[in-house]
Design a protein around this motif. Sequence first.
Motif, PDB file in Angstrom:
ATOM      1  N   ALA A 190       0.818  -1.026  -0.082  1.00  0.00           N
ATOM      2  CA  ALA A 190       0.048   0.025  -0.141  1.00  0.00           C
ATOM      3  C   ALA A 190       0.741   1.223   0.126  1.00  0.00           C
ATOM      4  O   ALA A 190       0.741   2.074  -0.801  1.00  0.00           O
ATOM      5  CB  ALA A 190      -0.940  -0.208   1.242  1.00  0.00           C
ATOM      6  N   ALA A 191       1.888   0.990   0.836  1.00  0.00           N
ATOM      7  CA  ALA A 191       2.825   2.299   0.590  1.00  0.00           C
ATOM      8  C   ALA A 191       3.425   2.468  -0.514  1.00  0.00           C
ATOM      9  O   ALA A 191       3.596   3.683  -0.993  1.00  0.00           O
ATOM     10  CB  ALA A 191       4.012   2.108   1.704  1.00  0.00           C
ATOM     11  N   SER A 192       3.807   1.380  -1.392  1.00  0.00           N
ATOM     12  CA  SER A 192       4.494   1.587  -2.608  1.00  0.00           C
ATOM     13  C   SER A 192       3.257   2.231  -3.562  1.00  0.00           C
ATOM     14  O   SER A 192       3.520   3.244  -4.524  1.00  0.00           O
ATOM     15  CB  SER A 192       4.699   0.449  -3.448  1.00  0.00           C
ATOM     16  OG  SER A 192       5.743  -0.442  -2.685  1.00  0.00           O
ATOM     17  N   GLY A 198       2.005   9.517  -6.071  1.00  0.00           N
ATOM     18  CA  GLY A 198       2.707  10.814  -5.752  1.00  0.00           C
ATOM     19  C   GLY A 198       3.420  11.095  -7.150  1.00  0.00           C
ATOM     20  O   GLY A 198       4.072  12.174  -7.339  1.00  0.00           O
ATOM     21  N   LEU A 199       4.075  10.093  -7.928  1.00  0.00           N
ATOM     22  CA  LEU A 199       4.903  10.170  -8.971  1.00  0.00           C
ATOM     23  C   LEU A 199       3.855  10.208 -10.409  1.00  0.00           C
ATOM     24  O   LEU A 199       4.438  10.243 -11.434  1.00  0.00           O
ATOM     25  CB  LEU A 199       5.754   9.119  -9.056  1.00  0.00           C
ATOM     26  CG  LEU A 199       7.007   9.101  -7.872  1.00  0.00           C
ATOM     27  CD1 LEU A 199       7.948   7.973  -8.196  1.00  0.00           C
ATOM     28  CD2 LEU A 199       7.889  10.332  -7.857  1.00  0.00           C
ATOM     29  N   THR A 200       2.735  10.575 -10.103  1.00  0.00           N
ATOM     30  CA  THR A 200       1.577  10.349 -11.247  1.00  0.00           C
ATOM     31  C   THR A 200       1.533  11.727 -11.793  1.00  0.00           C
ATOM     32  O   THR A 200       1.219  12.816 -10.842  1.00  0.00           O
ATOM     33  CB  THR A 200       0.432   9.504 -10.730  1.00  0.00           C
ATOM     34  OG1 THR A 200       0.657   8.465 -10.343  1.00  0.00           O
ATOM     35  CG2 THR A 200      -0.541   9.866 -11.901  1.00  0.00           C
ATOM     36  N   TYR A 201       2.187  11.978 -12.983  1.00  0.00           N
ATOM     37  CA  TYR A 201       1.679  13.407 -13.591  1.00  0.00           C
ATOM     38  C   TYR A 201       0.772  13.535 -14.638  1.00  0.00           C
ATOM     39  O   TYR A 201       0.882  12.673 -15.422  1.00  0.00           O
ATOM     40  CB  TYR A 201       3.063  14.077 -14.082  1.00  0.00           C
ATOM     41  CG  TYR A 201       4.195  13.966 -12.997  1.00  0.00           C
ATOM     42  CD1 TYR A 201       4.067  15.002 -11.958  1.00  0.00           C
ATOM     43  CD2 TYR A 201       5.050  12.984 -12.900  1.00  0.00           C
ATOM     44  CE1 TYR A 201       5.230  15.062 -10.787  1.00  0.00           C
ATOM     45  CE2 TYR A 201       6.150  13.069 -12.100  1.00  0.00           C
ATOM     46  CZ  TYR A 201       6.159  14.214 -10.713  1.00  0.00           C
ATOM     47  OH  TYR A 201       7.107  14.092  -9.832  1.00  0.00           O
ATOM     48  N   THR A 202       0.054  14.571 -14.547  1.00  0.00           N
ATOM     49  CA  THR A 202      -1.039  14.927 -15.894  1.00  0.00           C
ATOM     50  C   THR A 202      -0.602  16.254 -16.026  1.00  0.00           C
ATOM     51  O   THR A 202       0.361  16.968 -15.572  1.00  0.00           O
ATOM     52  CB  THR A 202      -2.443  14.498 -15.367  1.00  0.00           C
ATOM     53  OG1 THR A 202      -2.777  15.567 -14.203  1.00  0.00           O
ATOM     54  CG2 THR A 202      -2.571  13.150 -15.176  1.00  0.00           C
ATOM     55  N   ASP A 203      -1.318  16.887 -17.002  1.00  0.00           N
ATOM     56  CA  ASP A 203      -1.206  18.103 -17.571  1.00  0.00           C
ATOM     57  C   ASP A 203      -1.203  19.246 -16.419  1.00  0.00           C
ATOM     58  O   ASP A 203      -2.140  19.333 -15.475  1.00  0.00           O
ATOM     59  CB  ASP A 203      -2.151  18.695 -18.487  1.00  0.00           C
ATOM     60  CG  ASP A 203      -1.824  19.965 -19.112  1.00  0.00           C
ATOM     61  OD1 ASP A 203      -1.137  21.076 -18.508  1.00  0.00           O
ATOM     62  OD2 ASP A 203      -2.562  20.087 -20.454  1.00  0.00           O
ATOM     63  N   PRO A 204      -0.094  19.954 -15.979  1.00  0.00           N
ATOM     64  CA  PRO A 204       0.080  20.617 -14.816  1.00  0.00           C
ATOM     65  C   PRO A 204      -0.794  21.973 -14.957  1.00  0.00           C
ATOM     66  O   PRO A 204      -1.170  22.560 -13.969  1.00  0.00           O
ATOM     67  CB  PRO A 204       1.470  21.149 -14.855  1.00  0.00           C
ATOM     68  CG  PRO A 204       2.066  21.039 -16.239  1.00  0.00           C
ATOM     69  CD  PRO A 204       1.374  19.957 -16.612  1.00  0.00           C
ATOM     70  N   HIS A 205      -1.573  22.359 -16.131  1.00  0.00           N
ATOM     71  CA  HIS A 205      -2.314  23.323 -16.347  1.00  0.00           C
ATOM     72  C   HIS A 205      -4.038  22.912 -15.862  1.00  0.00           C
ATOM     73  O   HIS A 205      -4.723  23.940 -15.637  1.00  0.00           O
ATOM     74  CB  HIS A 205      -2.356  23.887 -17.687  1.00  0.00           C
ATOM     75  CG  HIS A 205      -1.089  24.206 -18.323  1.00  0.00           C
ATOM     76  ND1 HIS A 205      -0.204  23.453 -18.961  1.00  0.00           N
ATOM     77  CD2 HIS A 205      -0.367  25.451 -18.380  1.00  0.00           C
ATOM     78  CE1 HIS A 205       0.911  24.096 -19.338  1.00  0.00           C
ATOM     79  NE2 HIS A 205       0.607  25.192 -18.862  1.00  0.00           N
ATOM     80  N   ILE A 206      -4.127  21.885 -15.585  1.00  0.00           N
ATOM     81  CA  ILE A 206      -5.363  21.172 -15.265  1.00  0.00           C
ATOM     82  C   ILE A 206      -5.244  20.521 -13.867  1.00  0.00           C
ATOM     83  O   ILE A 206      -4.335  19.738 -13.806  1.00  0.00           O
ATOM     84  CB  ILE A 206      -5.824  20.260 -16.378  1.00  0.00           C
ATOM     85  CG1 ILE A 206      -6.050  20.877 -17.576  1.00  0.00           C
ATOM     86  CG2 ILE A 206      -7.394  19.893 -15.952  1.00  0.00           C
ATOM     87  CD1 ILE A 206      -6.476  20.110 -18.907  1.00  0.00           C
ATOM     88  N   ALA A 207      -5.947  21.029 -12.964  1.00  0.00           N
ATOM     89  CA  ALA A 207      -5.976  20.704 -11.598  1.00  0.00           C
ATOM     90  C   ALA A 207      -6.334  19.024 -11.503  1.00  0.00           C
ATOM     91  O   ALA A 207      -7.428  18.731 -12.162  1.00  0.00           O
ATOM     92  CB  ALA A 207      -6.707  21.199 -10.435  1.00  0.00           C
ATOM     93  N   ILE A 253      -0.206   1.633 -12.298  1.00  0.00           N
ATOM     94  CA  ILE A 253       0.524   1.416 -11.016  1.00  0.00           C
ATOM     95  C   ILE A 253       0.028   0.262 -10.493  1.00  0.00           C
ATOM     96  O   ILE A 253       0.813  -0.627 -10.065  1.00  0.00           O
ATOM     97  CB  ILE A 253      -0.040   2.587 -10.289  1.00  0.00           C
ATOM     98  CG1 ILE A 253       0.613   3.617 -10.581  1.00  0.00           C
ATOM     99  CG2 ILE A 253       0.347   2.240  -8.749  1.00  0.00           C
ATOM    100  CD1 ILE A 253       0.275   4.898 -10.015  1.00  0.00           C
ATOM    101  N   CYS A 254      -1.352  -0.241 -10.177  1.00  0.00           N
ATOM    102  CA  CYS A 254      -1.594  -1.511  -9.640  1.00  0.00           C
ATOM    103  C   CYS A 254      -1.316  -2.697 -10.516  1.00  0.00           C
ATOM    104  O   CYS A 254      -0.982  -3.740  -9.544  1.00  0.00           O
ATOM    105  CB  CYS A 254      -3.239  -1.374  -9.418  1.00  0.00           C
ATOM    106  SG  CYS A 254      -3.586  -0.207  -8.125  1.00  0.00           S
TER     107      CYS A 254
END
Length: 365
Positions: A190-192, A198-207, A253-254
Motif C-alpha cells: 500500500a505504501a508503494s 505521488g509520481l503520477t503526472y498529468t497536464d499541470p495546467h489542469i488541476a 500502477i496497480c
Amino acid sequence: MKEKMLDIFSHLHAHGEISFKEVETTNYLVALFEAAGFQPKRFKNIPGFSVEIGSGSPKIGLRADMDALWQEVDGEMKANHSCGHDAHMTIVTGVMHRLKEVGEFNGTVRAIFQPAEELGNGSLSVIQEGVIDDLDYFYGVHLRPFDEIAFPNCAAGIQHGSCVFVKGQIGGVDHHGARPHKGVNAIEVAASIVHHLGLTYTDPHIAATAKMTNLYAGSENFNIIPGKATFGLDLRAQTNAIMEELQQKVKTICTQLSALHQVPITIEFFDYVPAAVVHDEAAALLAQSIEHVLERPAFPTIITPGADDFHFYTIERPHLKATMLALGADVMPGLHDPHMQFNHQAIVNGIEILTDVCLRTMQQG
C-alpha cells in the motif's frame, strides 16, 4: 413570500433525510405544491418528483437536490443538511410559486426534485424516469462558500471537477513477524501505491489529484505481518479527459506493483461523477438575470475541485443547454461542515434570479 419560503426552509432543515431515503421530504413538498394548486408527479422508482407550470416550448428544467449528509453533529449521528440542499429545494419551490403569480407565459418550466446527489448517481436515476428527455434548457443552483464568492455576488456557471472513488484489495497471506521473507507485507505494498501516486503526472495546467483515503490491514497481534489489505482512493480532475488519463495511470500502477510484489491487487472504480459541461447560451442568459436582479455584474464561472452529479444530465443528454447558478451565500465554515451556516437572504436572491432566467429564456424560444 419571503416568510413563507423561510418557513419551508426551516422545516426542510430540521427534517433532513439521507440519499434515496427522502420519502418524508417528498411527501412534505408534494403536499405543499398540491395545496398551492399544482399537480406534482412522483417518480415511480425513487423518492422525489417533478412539477411543472406553463405549456409549450421552450421547456426549461430546474433541479433541486434533496438529500442530507449522515454525519456527527455535537456528538450525535444524524441526517444533516450541511451542503445547502434544504436551501436549493426552497429556492426552486419559491421559483415555481413566483411563476404562478406571473400568470401566462410562453413556455414550460419543470421543477425536478432529485434524490441522492451526495451519492453521485441520483441524477442517473432521474434520467431513467424520463422527465428530462424533452427539456431544452436546464438550470441548477448551489450555495457557495464565503472564500469562493462573497454574498451577494453570483456567477452564471460552476466548473465542477470530475470525481471517482476506487476500492482496492491486496490479496496476500499473513506470515510471522520473525520471517518477513516468507511473504509480502500488504502495508508495504500500500505504501508503494501511495509513493507511485505521488509520481503520477498529468497536464499541470489542469488541476488533478490522486490520493489514498483509507487503508485497513493487520490485527491486534503485532507479531503477524498482514498479507491482506483493503484501501480506498479518491481521484479528482478538472476535466473529463484528464480523469480518464488518471484512471488509466492508477490501473497501470496497480498492475505493475502486483507483478513486482507477486501479490494480487484488484481495484474497482465506483461513484464516478463527470466534470461540468457549461453551455455558453444558458450561462449568458443566467449572467443577464444575475445583473438584472442584483444590479451588479455576474462573476466569471467558478472553478472548484468539488463535484456534483448535476453534470450527468448533460453527459447523458447532450442536447441540454445547462448551467448552474453559483449563489453567493457566505457559507461558513464551509460546505459539509456539520455546523454549516449561510446568509438566508441568498434564498431570496436565488428565487429572484432563477425566476428571471426562466422568463428570460422563454423570450429566446
